[in-house]
Design an enzyme around this catalytic site. Structure first.
Site, PDB file in Angstrom:
ATOM      1  N   ASP A 124       0.889  -1.073   0.085  1.00 23.19           N
ATOM      2  CA  ASP A 124      -0.113  -0.047   0.107  1.00 23.19           C
ATOM      3  C   ASP A 124       0.800   1.134  -0.040  1.00 23.19           C
ATOM      4  O   ASP A 124       1.857   1.283   0.174  1.00 23.19           O
ATOM      5  CB  ASP A 124      -1.030  -0.090   1.129  1.00 23.19           C
ATOM      6  CG  ASP A 124      -0.318  -0.514   2.555  1.00 23.19           C
ATOM      7  OD1 ASP A 124       1.024  -0.371   2.561  1.00 23.19           O
ATOM      8  OD2 ASP A 124      -1.085  -0.762   3.446  1.00 23.19           O
ATOM      9  N   ASN A 159      -7.756  -1.893  14.252  1.00 24.81           N
ATOM     10  CA  ASN A 159      -9.093  -2.191  13.832  1.00 24.81           C
ATOM     11  C   ASN A 159      -9.184  -3.468  13.131  1.00 24.81           C
ATOM     12  O   ASN A 159     -10.273  -3.991  12.554  1.00 24.81           O
ATOM     13  CB  ASN A 159      -9.523  -0.961  12.978  1.00 24.81           C
ATOM     14  CG  ASN A 159      -8.968  -0.778  11.975  1.00 24.81           C
ATOM     15  OD1 ASN A 159      -8.299  -1.441  11.411  1.00 24.81           O
ATOM     16  ND2 ASN A 159      -9.294   0.304  11.220  1.00 24.81           N
ATOM     17  N   HIS A 179      -7.247  -4.122  10.424  1.00 24.46           N
ATOM     18  CA  HIS A 179      -7.274  -4.124   8.940  1.00 24.46           C
ATOM     19  C   HIS A 179      -5.783  -4.778   8.668  1.00 24.46           C
ATOM     20  O   HIS A 179      -4.778  -4.796   9.351  1.00 24.46           O
ATOM     21  CB  HIS A 179      -7.027  -2.649   8.468  1.00 24.46           C
ATOM     22  CG  HIS A 179      -5.934  -1.907   8.997  1.00 24.46           C
ATOM     23  ND1 HIS A 179      -6.078  -0.450   9.011  1.00 24.46           N
ATOM     24  CD2 HIS A 179      -4.701  -2.014   9.160  1.00 24.46           C
ATOM     25  CE1 HIS A 179      -4.919   0.212   9.471  1.00 24.46           C
ATOM     26  NE2 HIS A 179      -4.062  -0.769   9.301  1.00 24.46           N
ATOM     27  N   GLU A 191      -9.747  -1.583   5.230  1.00 24.52           N
ATOM     28  CA  GLU A 191     -10.264  -1.150   6.461  1.00 24.52           C
ATOM     29  C   GLU A 191     -11.566  -2.043   6.965  1.00 24.52           C
ATOM     30  O   GLU A 191     -11.947  -2.658   5.962  1.00 24.52           O
ATOM     31  CB  GLU A 191     -10.690   0.522   6.458  1.00 24.52           C
ATOM     32  CG  GLU A 191      -9.506   1.273   6.042  1.00 24.52           C
ATOM     33  CD  GLU A 191      -8.706   1.455   7.410  1.00 24.52           C
ATOM     34  OE1 GLU A 191      -8.629   0.590   8.283  1.00 24.52           O
ATOM     35  OE2 GLU A 191      -8.061   2.523   7.423  1.00 24.52           O
TER      36      GLU A 191
HETATM   37  C1  F6R Z   1       1.371  -0.829   6.112  1.00 26.31           C
HETATM   38  C2  F6R Z   1       0.024  -1.904   6.419  1.00 26.31           C
HETATM   39  C3  F6R Z   1      -0.660  -1.551   7.568  1.00 26.31           C
HETATM   40  C4  F6R Z   1       0.431  -1.947   8.849  1.00 26.31           C
HETATM   41  C5  F6R Z   1      -0.776  -1.790  10.059  1.00 26.31           C
HETATM   42  C6  F6R Z   1       0.150  -1.854  11.320  1.00 26.31           C
HETATM   43  O1  F6R Z   1       1.993  -1.312   4.973  1.00 26.31           O
HETATM   44  O2  F6R Z   1      -0.164  -2.541   5.467  1.00 26.31           O
HETATM   45  O3  F6R Z   1      -1.850  -2.646   7.536  1.00 26.31           O
HETATM   46  O4  F6R Z   1       0.968  -3.067   8.833  1.00 26.31           O
HETATM   47  O5  F6R Z   1      -1.484  -0.394  10.216  1.00 26.31           O
HETATM   48  O6  F6R Z   1       0.978  -0.845  11.475  1.00 26.31           O
HETATM   49  P1  F6R Z   1       2.048  -0.621  12.550  1.00 26.31           P
HETATM   50  O7  F6R Z   1       2.977  -1.837  12.560  1.00 26.31           O
HETATM   51  O8  F6R Z   1       2.632   0.584  12.504  1.00 26.31           O
HETATM   52  O9  F6R Z   1       1.099  -0.783  14.061  1.00 26.31           O
END
Ligand code: F6R
Length: 263
Positions: free
Chosen positions: A67, A137, A139, A144
């Site tokens: 992403d 959440n 994701h 989301e």
């Molecule tokens: C980022 C991604 C997100 C993160 C998730 C956790 O490329 O795909 O799904 O993996 O938001 O982020 P952290 O590790 O910062 O808690």
């Protein structure tokens, strides 16, 4: 599903790096799906160390990031391009043209661009090993809550929780409201998934993803439908799981019968 309970974030990072480096050594042409976020920093640090000290060679590896924020250039300090560059790509020998990250600067023809990203994954032969973090959440990528479980690469509106979590990094600067993300359907087609979670604020999402019903409300729960998924969670992130003795039993049996699943 394999659930591996580790003591802390360092152990999770090292175990993930061990599994990724094993995949690279077994198949130097491996296609990796990569993620960003705080959880991944330790994984990339360890992979860089293995590259420098133990000759882990990325010369023929192909990568696809999950992403990117929409509306910021690759040079923006909070872009996933910058974070990947800073923590991983500038330290290892992956050729520039083998690296794919969605382009957050597109301003039109979104569907065609996103279909092109899906096509590039297919043209490369699909993703062999997909690395995932998880949002509080639930994701994965930026899928989301209430994303279609069959979704493909597309533009996704960020949820209030995700905006709040990302705002810490953006500070007073304007925060993107959307992202380009590969879909849940795309992730379910990868050959192997490694999901990492650390910290108490991930505990609820992890319990729902592993032990709850499959639901678009917690998109990581769709991984219950994947044929080869390993969750690497530290004590805090695993604190709400109710079946820990069983996961430990499965892990012991896997180590004895199929040790390659952990290397
Ligand atoms: C980022 C991604 C997100 C993160 C998730 C956790 O490329 O795909 O799904 O993996 O938001 O982020 P952290 O590790 O910062 O808690």
């Amino acid at each position: 599903m394999l659930v591996v309970l580790q003591r802390n974030q360092d152990e999770v990072g090292r175990q993930a790096a061990r599994m990724i480096s094993g995949a690279v050594r077994r198949n130097p042409f491996v296609r990796l799906g990569l993620a960003t976020g705080a959880t991944m920093v330790g994984v990339y640090r360890e992979l860089v160390r293995l590259h420098r000290e133990e000759h882990l060679d990325f010369a023929r590896v192909v990568t696809f990031n999950l992403d990117e924020y929409l509306g910021i250039p690759p040079s923006h300090p909070q872009s996933f391009h910058s974070l990947m560059q800073q923590h991983f790509f500038s330290h290892v020998n992956i050729p520039r043209n083998s690296i794919h990250i969605p382009d957050g600067t597109i301003t039109r023809d979104y569907d065609a661009y996103c279909e092109g990203y899906e096509q590039a994954i297919r043209d490369a032969g699909g993703i062999d090993l997909q690395l995932l973090g998880i949002g509080r959440n639930g994701h994965i990528g930026f899928n989301e809550p209430m994303s279609s479980l069959g979704s493909r690469t597309r533009i996704k509106e960020l949820s209030a929780e995700t905006i709040e979590d990302s705002r810490k990094a953006f500070g007073p600067q304007e925060m993107p409201q959307c992202a380009i993300t590969v879909g849940i359907g795309t992730i379910l087609e990868t050959r192997r998934v490694l999901l990492l979670a650390t910290g108490a604020f991930k505990a609820d999402a992890i319990a729902k993803s592993i032990e709850g019903p499959v639901s678009a409300s917690v998109t990581a729960s769709a991984l219950q439908l994947h044929r080869d998924v390993t969750f690497l969670v530290d004590e805090e992130a695993g604190s709400l799981l109710t079946q820990k003795p069983y996961y430990e039993h499965v892990l012991k049996m896997t180590q004895a019968l199929m040790p390659e699943r952990l290397s």
